[in-house]
Motif scaffolding. Structure first.
Motif, PDB file in Angstrom:
ATOM      1  N   GLU A  22       0.778  -1.168  -0.119  1.00 15.65           N
ATOM      2  CA  GLU A  22       0.026   0.256  -0.199  1.00 15.65           C
ATOM      3  C   GLU A  22       0.931   1.256  -0.038  1.00 15.65           C
ATOM      4  O   GLU A  22       0.527   2.429  -0.397  1.00 15.65           O
ATOM      5  CB  GLU A  22      -0.772   0.035   1.218  1.00 15.65           C
ATOM      6  CG  GLU A  22      -1.976  -1.120   0.981  1.00 15.65           C
ATOM      7  CD  GLU A  22      -2.986  -0.756   2.189  1.00 15.65           C
ATOM      8  OE1 GLU A  22      -3.053   0.052   3.124  1.00 15.65           O
ATOM      9  OE2 GLU A  22      -3.773  -2.025   2.430  1.00 15.65           O
ATOM     10  N   SER A  23       1.946   1.149   0.511  1.00 13.47           N
ATOM     11  CA  SER A  23       2.942   2.349   0.669  1.00 13.47           C
ATOM     12  C   SER A  23       3.478   2.624  -0.820  1.00 13.47           C
ATOM     13  O   SER A  23       4.038   3.631  -1.011  1.00 13.47           O
ATOM     14  CB  SER A  23       4.023   1.943   1.442  1.00 13.47           C
ATOM     15  OG  SER A  23       4.974   0.892   0.817  1.00 13.47           O
ATOM     16  N   GLY A  24       3.057   1.774  -1.862  1.00 11.24           N
ATOM     17  CA  GLY A  24       3.816   2.237  -3.125  1.00 11.24           C
ATOM     18  C   GLY A  24       5.046   1.260  -3.472  1.00 11.24           C
ATOM     19  O   GLY A  24       5.717   1.140  -4.399  1.00 11.24           O
ATOM     20  N   ASN A  25       5.666   0.684  -2.647  1.00  8.57           N
ATOM     21  CA  ASN A  25       7.022  -0.083  -2.517  1.00  8.57           C
ATOM     22  C   ASN A  25       6.581  -1.410  -3.114  1.00  8.57           C
ATOM     23  O   ASN A  25       5.280  -1.904  -3.373  1.00  8.57           O
ATOM     24  CB  ASN A  25       7.691  -0.225  -1.149  1.00  8.57           C
ATOM     25  CG  ASN A  25       9.007  -0.393  -1.144  1.00  8.57           C
ATOM     26  OD1 ASN A  25       9.500  -0.279  -2.441  1.00  8.57           O
ATOM     27  ND2 ASN A  25       9.659  -0.150  -0.139  1.00  8.57           N
ATOM     28  N   VAL A  26       7.826  -1.852  -3.770  1.00  9.24           N
ATOM     29  CA  VAL A  26       7.460  -3.323  -4.458  1.00  9.24           C
ATOM     30  C   VAL A  26       8.542  -4.020  -4.132  1.00  9.24           C
ATOM     31  O   VAL A  26       9.639  -3.507  -4.012  1.00  9.24           O
ATOM     32  CB  VAL A  26       7.609  -2.908  -6.155  1.00  9.24           C
ATOM     33  CG1 VAL A  26       7.394  -4.158  -6.873  1.00  9.24           C
ATOM     34  CG2 VAL A  26       6.512  -1.922  -6.460  1.00  9.24           C
ATOM     35  N   VAL A  27       8.408  -5.464  -3.884  1.00  4.22           N
ATOM     36  CA  VAL A  27       9.477  -6.405  -3.588  1.00  4.22           C
ATOM     37  C   VAL A  27       9.497  -7.565  -4.797  1.00  4.22           C
ATOM     38  O   VAL A  27       8.359  -7.707  -5.100  1.00  4.22           O
ATOM     39  CB  VAL A  27       9.494  -6.920  -2.476  1.00  4.22           C
ATOM     40  CG1 VAL A  27       8.230  -7.626  -1.767  1.00  4.22           C
ATOM     41  CG2 VAL A  27      10.917  -7.695  -2.058  1.00  4.22           C
ATOM     42  N   CYS A  28      10.325  -8.015  -5.167  1.00  3.63           N
ATOM     43  CA  CYS A  28      10.563  -9.050  -6.163  1.00  3.63           C
ATOM     44  C   CYS A  28      11.490 -10.320  -5.310  1.00  3.63           C
ATOM     45  O   CYS A  28      12.497  -9.824  -5.056  1.00  3.63           O
ATOM     46  CB  CYS A  28      10.940  -8.589  -7.437  1.00  3.63           C
ATOM     47  SG  CYS A  28      11.272  -9.790  -8.634  1.00  3.63           S
ATOM     48  N   ASN A  29      11.159 -11.464  -5.775  1.00  2.00           N
ATOM     49  CA  ASN A  29      11.818 -12.576  -5.161  1.00  2.00           C
ATOM     50  C   ASN A  29      11.910 -13.617  -6.159  1.00  2.00           C
ATOM     51  O   ASN A  29      10.755 -13.862  -6.763  1.00  2.00           O
ATOM     52  CB  ASN A  29      11.266 -13.360  -3.872  1.00  2.00           C
ATOM     53  CG  ASN A  29      11.139 -12.443  -2.646  1.00  2.00           C
ATOM     54  OD1 ASN A  29      12.307 -12.099  -2.101  1.00  2.00           O
ATOM     55  ND2 ASN A  29      10.162 -11.685  -2.147  1.00  2.00           N
ATOM     56  N   LEU A  30      13.155 -13.966  -6.548  1.00  2.00           N
ATOM     57  CA  LEU A  30      13.388 -15.249  -7.469  1.00  2.00           C
ATOM     58  C   LEU A  30      14.529 -15.727  -7.153  1.00  2.00           C
ATOM     59  O   LEU A  30      15.359 -15.636  -6.198  1.00  2.00           O
ATOM     60  CB  LEU A  30      13.291 -14.300  -8.815  1.00  2.00           C
ATOM     61  CG  LEU A  30      14.790 -13.587  -9.351  1.00  2.00           C
ATOM     62  CD1 LEU A  30      14.994 -13.987 -10.568  1.00  2.00           C
ATOM     63  CD2 LEU A  30      14.289 -12.234  -9.319  1.00  2.00           C
ATOM     64  N   THR A  31      14.617 -16.940  -7.842  1.00  2.00           N
ATOM     65  CA  THR A  31      15.855 -17.816  -7.580  1.00  2.00           C
ATOM     66  C   THR A  31      16.939 -17.471  -8.737  1.00  2.00           C
ATOM     67  O   THR A  31      16.530 -17.317  -9.741  1.00  2.00           O
ATOM     68  CB  THR A  31      15.507 -19.182  -7.331  1.00  2.00           C
ATOM     69  OG1 THR A  31      15.108 -19.551  -8.584  1.00  2.00           O
ATOM     70  CG2 THR A  31      14.910 -19.673  -6.208  1.00  2.00           C
ATOM     71  N   LEU A  32      18.322 -17.959  -8.488  1.00  2.00           N
ATOM     72  CA  LEU A  32      19.157 -17.485  -9.555  1.00  2.00           C
ATOM     73  C   LEU A  32      20.209 -18.891  -9.494  1.00  2.00           C
ATOM     74  O   LEU A  32      20.585 -19.264  -8.522  1.00  2.00           O
ATOM     75  CB  LEU A  32      19.979 -16.426  -9.326  1.00  2.00           C
ATOM     76  CG  LEU A  32      21.209 -15.892 -10.478  1.00  2.00           C
ATOM     77  CD1 LEU A  32      20.419 -15.502 -11.656  1.00  2.00           C
ATOM     78  CD2 LEU A  32      22.082 -15.016  -9.767  1.00  2.00           C
ATOM     79  N   ALA A  33      20.179 -19.498 -10.821  1.00  2.00           N
ATOM     80  CA  ALA A  33      21.099 -20.583 -11.001  1.00  2.00           C
ATOM     81  C   ALA A  33      22.299 -20.127 -11.426  1.00  2.00           C
ATOM     82  O   ALA A  33      22.494 -19.577 -12.536  1.00  2.00           O
ATOM     83  CB  ALA A  33      20.384 -21.664 -11.909  1.00  2.00           C
TER      84      ALA A  33
END
Length: 120
Positions: A22-33
């Motif tokens: 709601e604050s407008g912030n964004v988080v992205c999670n992923l894995t890296l090989a």
């Protein structure tokens, strides 16, 4: 003096998981090989990535499973207690400060067509 810097190049292990706040912030999670060369074969090492803000939005828009990316950031640890057993758990996470999209435009278009999206 202390130093905590991680730089990796590899392929995304899955499509990014994105959360909007709601604050407008964004988080992205992923894995890296990232391939680790051994005598007999290349074995991947898997890293969990956490990306925030504008960089997270770029990852959400352009990174797909199999995308070649480079990241720079810091190593941190997430701590929690297992709900089922009550055991304290932890995992290393790379908090990404910089994301480089390394695949060619053609690679991105191939990924887009194989995943049913043509938003590139």
């Amino acid at each position: 003096m202390s130093l905590n810097v991680v730089t990796l190049v590899g392929r995304a292990g899955r499509d990014p998981e994105v959360k909007y706040f709601e604050s407008g912030n964004v988080v992205c999670n992923l894995t890296l090989a990232v391939n680790r060369r051994t005598r007999n074969s290349d074995e991947p090492d898997w890293f969990s990535l956490e990306i925030w803000g504008k960089t997270a939005q770029i990852a959400a828009d352009y990174v797909r499973k199999g995308s070649l990316i480079g990241v720079s950031g810091v190593l941190k640890f997430d701590y929690w207690q297992d709900r089922g057993t009550g055991v304290d758990r932890s995992k290393p996470v790379i908090r990404v400060d910089r994301l480089d999209l390394l695949g060619s435009r053609r690679d991105q278009e191939a990924n887009a067509s194989s995943y049913g999206s043509d938003e590139f």
